[in-house]
Design a protein around this motif. Sequence first.
Motif, PDB file in Angstrom:
ATOM      1  N   ALA A   1      52.576 103.394  -1.956  1.00 40.65           N
ATOM      2  CA  ALA A   1      51.740 102.196  -1.851  1.00 40.65           C
ATOM      3  C   ALA A   1      51.635 101.429  -3.164  1.00 40.65           C
ATOM      4  O   ALA A   1      50.739 100.619  -3.334  1.00 40.65           O
ATOM      5  CB  ALA A   1      50.359 102.578  -1.340  1.00 40.65           C
ATOM      6  N   PHE A   2      52.526 101.713  -4.069  1.00 41.86           N
ATOM      7  CA  PHE A   2      52.557 100.934  -5.311  1.00 41.86           C
ATOM      8  C   PHE A   2      53.932 101.051  -5.921  1.00 41.86           C
ATOM      9  O   PHE A   2      54.688 101.968  -5.605  1.00 41.86           O
ATOM     10  CB  PHE A   2      51.503 101.444  -6.321  1.00 41.86           C
ATOM     11  CG  PHE A   2      51.574 102.920  -6.554  1.00 41.86           C
ATOM     12  CD1 PHE A   2      52.395 103.449  -7.533  1.00 41.86           C
ATOM     13  CD2 PHE A   2      50.824 103.798  -5.761  1.00 41.86           C
ATOM     14  CE1 PHE A   2      52.486 104.819  -7.733  1.00 41.86           C
ATOM     15  CE2 PHE A   2      50.915 105.174  -5.954  1.00 41.86           C
ATOM     16  CZ  PHE A   2      51.743 105.675  -6.946  1.00 41.86           C
ATOM     17  N   GLN A   3      54.230 100.079  -6.757  1.00 40.50           N
ATOM     18  CA  GLN A   3      55.457 100.152  -7.555  1.00 40.50           C
ATOM     19  C   GLN A   3      55.052 100.152  -9.019  1.00 40.50           C
ATOM     20  O   GLN A   3      54.968 101.190  -9.638  1.00 40.50           O
ATOM     21  CB  GLN A   3      56.402  99.016  -7.185  1.00 40.50           C
ATOM     22  CG  GLN A   3      56.954  99.212  -5.755  1.00 40.50           C
ATOM     23  CD  GLN A   3      57.820  98.077  -5.274  1.00 40.50           C
ATOM     24  OE1 GLN A   3      58.446  97.375  -6.045  1.00 40.50           O
ATOM     25  NE2 GLN A   3      57.878  97.899  -3.970  1.00 40.50           N
ATOM     26  N   CYS A   4      54.736  98.963  -9.541  1.00 37.71           N
ATOM     27  CA  CYS A   4      54.351  98.952 -10.956  1.00 37.71           C
ATOM     28  C   CYS A   4      53.008  99.633 -11.175  1.00 37.71           C
ATOM     29  O   CYS A   4      52.725 100.124 -12.261  1.00 37.71           O
ATOM     30  CB  CYS A   4      54.328  97.527 -11.502  1.00 37.71           C
ATOM     31  SG  CYS A   4      52.839  96.589 -11.106  1.00 37.71           S
ATOM     32  N   GLY A   5      52.169  99.658 -10.173  1.00 39.07           N
ATOM     33  CA  GLY A   5      50.900 100.377 -10.287  1.00 39.07           C
ATOM     34  C   GLY A   5      49.765  99.574 -10.902  1.00 39.07           C
ATOM     35  O   GLY A   5      48.654 100.075 -11.027  1.00 39.07           O
ATOM     36  N   TYR A   6      50.033  98.336 -11.261  1.00 36.02           N
ATOM     37  CA  TYR A   6      49.005  97.574 -11.973  1.00 36.02           C
ATOM     38  C   TYR A   6      47.838  97.204 -11.049  1.00 36.02           C
ATOM     39  O   TYR A   6      46.703  97.130 -11.479  1.00 36.02           O
ATOM     40  CB  TYR A   6      49.615  96.310 -12.587  1.00 36.02           C
ATOM     41  CG  TYR A   6      48.800  95.741 -13.716  1.00 36.02           C
ATOM     42  CD1 TYR A   6      48.870  96.286 -14.996  1.00 36.02           C
ATOM     43  CD2 TYR A   6      47.939  94.664 -13.512  1.00 36.02           C
ATOM     44  CE1 TYR A   6      48.111  95.778 -16.037  1.00 36.02           C
ATOM     45  CE2 TYR A   6      47.182  94.148 -14.550  1.00 36.02           C
ATOM     46  CZ  TYR A   6      47.276  94.705 -15.810  1.00 36.02           C
ATOM     47  OH  TYR A   6      46.521  94.196 -16.839  1.00 36.02           O
ATOM     48  N   CYS A   7      48.144  96.990  -9.788  1.00 38.96           N
ATOM     49  CA  CYS A   7      47.094  96.603  -8.846  1.00 38.96           C
ATOM     50  C   CYS A   7      46.396  97.809  -8.245  1.00 38.96           C
ATOM     51  O   CYS A   7      45.421  97.681  -7.524  1.00 38.96           O
ATOM     52  CB  CYS A   7      47.715  95.803  -7.696  1.00 38.96           C
ATOM     53  SG  CYS A   7      48.811  96.801  -6.654  1.00 38.96           S
ATOM     54  N   THR A   8      46.950  99.006  -8.509  1.00 39.49           N
ATOM     55  CA  THR A   8      46.559 100.194  -7.746  1.00 39.49           C
ATOM     56  C   THR A   8      45.088 100.565  -7.908  1.00 39.49           C
ATOM     57  O   THR A   8      44.408 100.873  -6.926  1.00 39.49           O
ATOM     58  CB  THR A   8      47.459 101.379  -8.150  1.00 39.49           C
ATOM     59  OG1 THR A   8      48.814 100.944  -8.077  1.00 39.49           O
ATOM     60  CG2 THR A   8      47.258 102.562  -7.238  1.00 39.49           C
TER      61      THR A   8
ATOM     62  N   LEU B   1      45.302  91.347  -4.929  1.00 38.80           N
ATOM     63  CA  LEU B   1      46.696  90.911  -4.901  1.00 38.80           C
ATOM     64  C   LEU B   1      47.613  92.027  -5.370  1.00 38.80           C
ATOM     65  O   LEU B   1      47.270  92.798  -6.272  1.00 38.80           O
ATOM     66  CB  LEU B   1      46.906  89.719  -5.837  1.00 38.80           C
ATOM     67  CG  LEU B   1      46.330  88.378  -5.411  1.00 38.80           C
ATOM     68  CD1 LEU B   1      46.492  87.364  -6.535  1.00 38.80           C
ATOM     69  CD2 LEU B   1      47.022  87.894  -4.148  1.00 38.80           C
ATOM     70  N   CYS B   2      48.778  92.105  -4.745  1.00 42.62           N
ATOM     71  CA  CYS B   2      49.835  92.987  -5.236  1.00 42.62           C
ATOM     72  C   CYS B   2      51.096  92.139  -5.244  1.00 42.62           C
ATOM     73  O   CYS B   2      51.365  91.410  -4.294  1.00 42.62           O
ATOM     74  CB  CYS B   2      50.036  94.184  -4.319  1.00 42.62           C
ATOM     75  SG  CYS B   2      51.484  95.164  -4.767  1.00 42.62           S
ATOM     76  N   ARG B   3      51.853  92.199  -6.314  1.00 42.35           N
ATOM     77  CA  ARG B   3      53.062  91.387  -6.390  1.00 42.35           C
ATOM     78  C   ARG B   3      54.313  92.212  -6.114  1.00 42.35           C
ATOM     79  O   ARG B   3      55.385  91.651  -5.961  1.00 42.35           O
ATOM     80  CB  ARG B   3      53.129  90.753  -7.791  1.00 42.35           C
ATOM     81  CG  ARG B   3      54.231  89.742  -7.984  1.00 42.35           C
ATOM     82  CD  ARG B   3      54.133  88.580  -7.014  1.00 42.35           C
ATOM     83  NE  ARG B   3      54.920  87.435  -7.458  1.00 42.35           N
ATOM     84  CZ  ARG B   3      55.237  86.411  -6.661  1.00 42.35           C
ATOM     85  NH1 ARG B   3      54.833  86.400  -5.418  1.00 42.35           N
ATOM     86  NH2 ARG B   3      55.946  85.413  -7.130  1.00 42.35           N
ATOM     87  N   CYS B   4      54.177  93.522  -6.094  1.00 42.77           N
ATOM     88  CA  CYS B   4      55.386  94.355  -5.967  1.00 42.77           C
ATOM     89  C   CYS B   4      55.650  94.798  -4.536  1.00 42.77           C
ATOM     90  O   CYS B   4      56.781  94.745  -4.072  1.00 42.77           O
ATOM     91  CB  CYS B   4      55.262  95.609  -6.815  1.00 42.77           C
ATOM     92  SG  CYS B   4      55.019  95.319  -8.567  1.00 42.77           S
ATOM     93  N   THR B   5      54.637  95.272  -3.851  1.00 43.76           N
ATOM     94  CA  THR B   5      54.884  95.865  -2.546  1.00 43.76           C
ATOM     95  C   THR B   5      54.887  94.779  -1.477  1.00 43.76           C
ATOM     96  O   THR B   5      54.586  93.620  -1.748  1.00 43.76           O
ATOM     97  CB  THR B   5      53.784  96.879  -2.167  1.00 43.76           C
ATOM     98  OG1 THR B   5      52.582  96.164  -1.869  1.00 43.76           O
ATOM     99  CG2 THR B   5      53.522  97.866  -3.283  1.00 43.76           C
ATOM    100  N   GLY B   6      55.150  95.212  -0.257  1.00 43.18           N
ATOM    101  CA  GLY B   6      55.093  94.275   0.860  1.00 43.18           C
ATOM    102  C   GLY B   6      53.757  94.335   1.567  1.00 43.18           C
ATOM    103  O   GLY B   6      53.609  93.818   2.659  1.00 43.18           O
TER     104      GLY B   6
ATOM    105  N   ALA C   1      53.696  88.369 -12.160  1.00 45.69           N
ATOM    106  CA  ALA C   1      53.461  89.817 -12.249  1.00 45.69           C
ATOM    107  C   ALA C   1      51.973  90.023 -12.479  1.00 45.69           C
ATOM    108  O   ALA C   1      51.313  89.220 -13.135  1.00 45.69           O
ATOM    109  CB  ALA C   1      54.258  90.405 -13.403  1.00 45.69           C
ATOM    110  N   MET C   2      51.432  91.097 -11.918  1.00 44.90           N
ATOM    111  CA  MET C   2      49.982  91.270 -12.024  1.00 44.90           C
ATOM    112  C   MET C   2      49.535  91.539 -13.459  1.00 44.90           C
ATOM    113  O   MET C   2      48.412  91.234 -13.825  1.00 44.90           O
ATOM    114  CB  MET C   2      49.506  92.394 -11.098  1.00 44.90           C
ATOM    115  CG  MET C   2      49.673  92.081  -9.628  1.00 44.90           C
ATOM    116  SD  MET C   2      49.122  90.441  -9.145  1.00 44.90           S
ATOM    117  CE  MET C   2      47.433  90.563  -9.598  1.00 44.90           C
ATOM    118  N   GLU C   3      50.396  92.117 -14.258  1.00 46.60           N
ATOM    119  CA  GLU C   3      50.068  92.282 -15.676  1.00 46.60           C
ATOM    120  C   GLU C   3      50.591  91.058 -16.417  1.00 46.60           C
ATOM    121  O   GLU C   3      51.783  90.745 -16.332  1.00 46.60           O
ATOM    122  CB  GLU C   3      50.762  93.533 -16.228  1.00 46.60           C
ATOM    123  CG  GLU C   3      50.576  93.720 -17.724  1.00 46.60           C
ATOM    124  CD  GLU C   3      51.644  94.634 -18.345  1.00 46.60           C
ATOM    125  OE1 GLU C   3      51.322  95.370 -19.274  1.00 46.60           O
ATOM    126  OE2 GLU C   3      52.815  94.594 -17.898  1.00 46.60           O
TER     127      GLU C   3
HETATM  128  S1  FES Z   1      52.304  97.653  -7.434  1.00 46.54           S
HETATM  129 FE1  FES Z   1      52.734  96.106  -8.853  1.00 46.54          FE
HETATM  130  S2  FES Z   1      51.204  94.708  -8.385  1.00 46.54           S
HETATM  131 FE2  FES Z   1      50.928  96.136  -6.828  1.00 46.54          FE
END
Ligand code: FES
Lengths: 277, 157, 775
Positions: free
Chosen positions: B98-105, B135-140, C195-197
């Motif tokens: 449920a995450f990629q970059c993890g920033y929104c997690t 918001l999440c920019r990585c996942t769908g 990007a969120m960051e």
């Molecule tokens: S995992 Fe990258 S913003 Fe949600």
Amino acid sequence: MIPFSFEYHRADSLEEAALVYQQIQASGQKPIYYGGGTEILTMARLAQIHFDAVIDIKQIPQCQRLERADDAIVFGAGVSLDRIGQANLWPLLSQAGARVADHSVRCKITLGGNLAGTLPYREVALPFMLFSSDAHGLVFGPGGSRDVPFKELFNGQLNLRPGEFLVELRVAQFAAEVPALSVKKTRLDWVDYPLFTVAMVRVNSEIRVAFSGVTGCPFISDAINRTLSAAASWDDRAQSAVAHISDSVVDDLHGSAKYRRFLLTRTLADMLAKIEE
Amino acid sequence: MFSYTTRQSLILQVNQDALTVTPRPSDTLLYTLRQELGFTGAKPGCENGDCGACTVIFDNLPLKSCLMLTAEAVGHEITTVEGLHHTALQDAFMDHWAFQCGYCTSGFLTTAHALLTRHPDADRQTMVEWLRSNLCRCTGYQEIGDAVWSVLQARQT
Amino acid sequence: MSTIGQSVRRTEAPNKVTGRAKYNADTHVPGTLWAHLAVSSEAHAKILGIDRDNAMTMAGVKAIVTGDDVSLLCGEVLEDRPPLAKSKVRYYGEPIALVVATGEAEAILAALAIQVDYQKLPVVHTPLEAMSSDAPLIHEDLGHYVIAQPPISPQPGTNIADVVKLRKGDMNVGWKSSAVSIEGNFTLPSIDHAAMETRSAKVEILHDGRVIVHTTTQAPFEVQKLLSQYFGIKQGKVIVNAPLVGGAFGGKATVQLEILAYLASKAVGGRLVQLVNSREQDFKTSPVGTGLQAKIKLGATRQGKLTAAELTFWVDVGAYTDSSPRMARAITSDCTGPYRVDHVHCDTYCLYTNHTYATAYRGFGHMPMTFCIERAMDKLANALSIDPLQLRRLNAIQPGQTTPTGVTLNLSRLGNLDACIDRMNDLVTKPPGQVTRVAPHRVRATGVSCFWKTSSSPPDASSGAIITFNQEGSMNLSTGTVEFGAGTKTTSAQILAERMDMSIEDIHVHTHINTKVDPEHWKTVASLSTFMVGRAVLDAADDAISQLKSLAAVVLRCAPTDLAVGQGRVFIKDDPTMNVAFKDIVHGYQYPEGNAIGGQVIGRGTYIVRHLSPLNPDDGQGRPGPAWTVGCQAVEVELDTSDGTYEILRAMTVVDIGRLINPKGALGMVMGGMCQGLGYGSREAVRYDALGRLVTDQFRTYRTMRMGEQPNYQVDFIETPQIDAPYGARAVGEHGVLAIPSALANALARAAGVEIDSLPATPEAIWRLGTEVQA
Ligand code: FES
Ligand SMILES: Cc1cc2nc3c(=O)[nH]c(=O)nc-3n(C[C@H](O)[C@H](O)[C@H](O)COP(=O)(O)OP(=O)(O)OC[C@H]3O[C@@H](n4cnc5c(N)ncnc54)[C@H](O)[C@@H]3O)c2cc1C
Ligand code: FES
């Protein structure tokens, strides 16, 4: 981060709030009342507003009322839109409030803040505008409290005297018992500023409508209400209603004036159909 | 009346500890959590209330900590993602990717955790209404929705 | 058990769900100074004066740097960009002055107090405007700029920063053999990476001259190289740290804040300075993903075989070129889409405008390029009355055929597009040409599109890997790729685990890159990481294995060729009971009496891309990448024909992934890409007002998708191994996004009966097109 500094005061009573407001002002500084803070903090971060102190009024017991009292429903100005929705004492207000911002933000935005904010939408005003002869506001300020008919209190924006703040709004219980609808249209997203929001009620055979996002501020028009209450097809009524809205339809990033007019006509027709069913 | 007019010390209740901080009165809770307390799980994504990356649980409600002053939080119970330990939700996020970059997690986890506490019986629509705040920019988004839904369903059966 | 094909968890997953994962701005050292930028409020203007006197006297201010203090021009390809505007500004949001102060608040307040006196210049809004002979000149000195990385062909005296030409076959023949031709004009806005960051950089200059950088980057080695080059510092003295990155999408492959943070630190005697973009500045000051305009003409036989393609792309590079010239070549290389076209004429122009400058965005120009070609294909399908999917199947490029740049394809290099299209044909269930009415005003339609992409990396891009062992026999893997969510660390651990026949639990990867200790990887871009790093990891594993075997051969008294490794042991192939554990040899072997032999086992591996060549300036022939990834995408919509509102019901992708290394990881990358593609197709756009000022500088105005707006995703994989890739895996990091905007537009165009040739396809845009058709 918010670059400039200011003081934080949390008032426990109406009197305290007004007093500290006057004291700060007397010392040559600028105080502002603080509800949810969602607008104040975001604008402060960008230095779009300036003040020296905030006076947090939302937890003053009178500002926290959310109840039925006698033949009226009372909404404290410090109550969050989320709580208004949860309690659902007035479904039309819940509906109008439920489309402001997003859920987490609605846990913070207050009724008073939404009415008094800088953004022109003020969607929670719409339900009260529809019952402006049966709605009142209680305000408090240096001169004590004032009970003001909603019509005088709000004409697109909140009319307060210097140093006053909104304590609560009251509406007659029957307002919650008539057929009512609130519809928000956006460019595309669910969470977004509105292209417009329309609240509509049917009181006996009379249709009343209040608009936000169409022109600068929320408005209600007797002429439009008469048109919409006339005997004609839904489409015809909707068309003549929108024809009444003269020149100043908003044309912005979210949508053109032309599309707003078009969509508003359709929306009104759909709402009429629904409410008269 | 509680007046906080210049930088002094305040006590915040964070993740079940009473912690002393000395913010400016104009510091947001997000700023204090990160800069003073090191709870950097709360992330700045916009500092404008739009993204939800800074969400914390505030007396059981999900609140965006960039939209709150530190002083406002005095007397309330705050939980950041660092206060969540071995929850089913965290496992579900890992299992569902449920995450990629993890920033929104952290923000999604705190929002979802508050949802589980307040509305254990939430239907899908309510879940979506709460999670729309982030918001999440990585996942769908499907992965996140599935992760939260899996925990809700496990609770509901 | 093999780990290839298993959805093993991300290596950094536990830290990401507990808030322990540290991103660049999460580590704060007390005493750090803060930098903040004052930025341009004009899109195009002469700077008549900058008044910093007031700001200088404000509390906490240590230094203010402006363009006058710096004589430096930057640029990855063409050095056209001053890090701080000098004498003029070329876009709204451009850095003008850099304040360094004791705290963040002080820095912001001082930046607000800086006064700039402008003389406004006329603004260039679009690439086509930029082409016009009477357009205002944005770069008067275009002829004098240093070319840092050829090729590029700037045209002094114009706004043309670069022209790329591609000529294949003979257009006369192509048009003559065509029976039908169509033409389309397309306009696509810039996209923001969002990007969120937000981007940030910290720099400290030590007394011994070492420069320590911590930054949000996909390209730490590029940061090292450029800082060294720009400021005359020995490369070994520039140490760049790249922790976990909170989303990148190409937007962090560029070098901007690092240069500014270096200047800031330098201005205060080398103290540690931190520069963090606010979301607003991340939108308006840091680069965006490119927009473009295009004109495409396709010719085909009556049966639908493509015979000729004439394409012109006008790329909006914004105020500065950054990596756009490389991107223009990438667009040109794949300009026909994945179709056989024997006669191709393509001109790609890089044009300066007064927009935010552009840099790589996921797909390196292929998303807007694919939009144009795939919309053109649908127009052709309509003109021929052929099913759109069939038209694509008929023209799908095959092994043995050549790309526009003349590369002869084979199955390994290309993959199997036919198989992707056939699978898609099953998924869409209804022929995409068909429009179904489900209610009086509501219709459903499906749009399809195909994509292909190769890497367009420099011909000498290289990668490395180093393996060390812990005494217990577990392994540490160090590579130069940055982890921004694509899962490259996990994939490389899987590749190593597979080669060593070991549990993935015993592989420990570095997630934080430090250019001093980690081997260089060109840049974590172009979806190349699995391929290049994977190859380097395999090479390092083989190196470690041969060392392990040599030492074990002594211990087990046999020839190294008798041995194999697995499960943390070296054993005799025909009698695995005779073995020695890694733990007994990885730090040398000790005989019972105490003598020791061997030493630490350290595996080293490298990879450099091979056989690539730059495009020939005259005809664009050359080899831009090692292999392609092909796929087919579709979007199903339900449109309300009366008002243009619509719902995205399903989005589908079939991609030839070569070999699935981590199924859930790959699925996530593809779905995430699809979601971004739907965002760009339906709502996202960087927008400017009449004065060229960017107006979408917050998430309230720059709209991205939210929960609940996503469709049902259906993703399927075809596996045609790329023989030279690790376990056959093809690049897939960018590809989910590529053909989704065009598939969405194709669906909406069919449903609404209009031509959607620009984006975003908002309900209002569809409604407006509909009213025009009626009028
Ligand atoms: S995992 Fe990258 S913003 Fe949600
Ligand atoms: C993510 C996000 C999305 C948003 N989306 C929308 C949207 O869709 N529609 C919309 O309308 N707005 C939207 N807003 C803005 C939002 O309406 C305002 O932020 C909010 O209404 C302000 O309420 P508040 O309680 O936070 O007010 P505050 O920020 O506390 O105050 C706003 C103003 O009202 C004054 N005020 C507050 N309470 C009182 C009172 N009781 N009496 C007198 N004056 C008072 C304050 O002095 C201040 O001037 C959004 C905001 C965010 C952060
Ligand atoms: S940082 Fe608070 S909502 Fe984005």
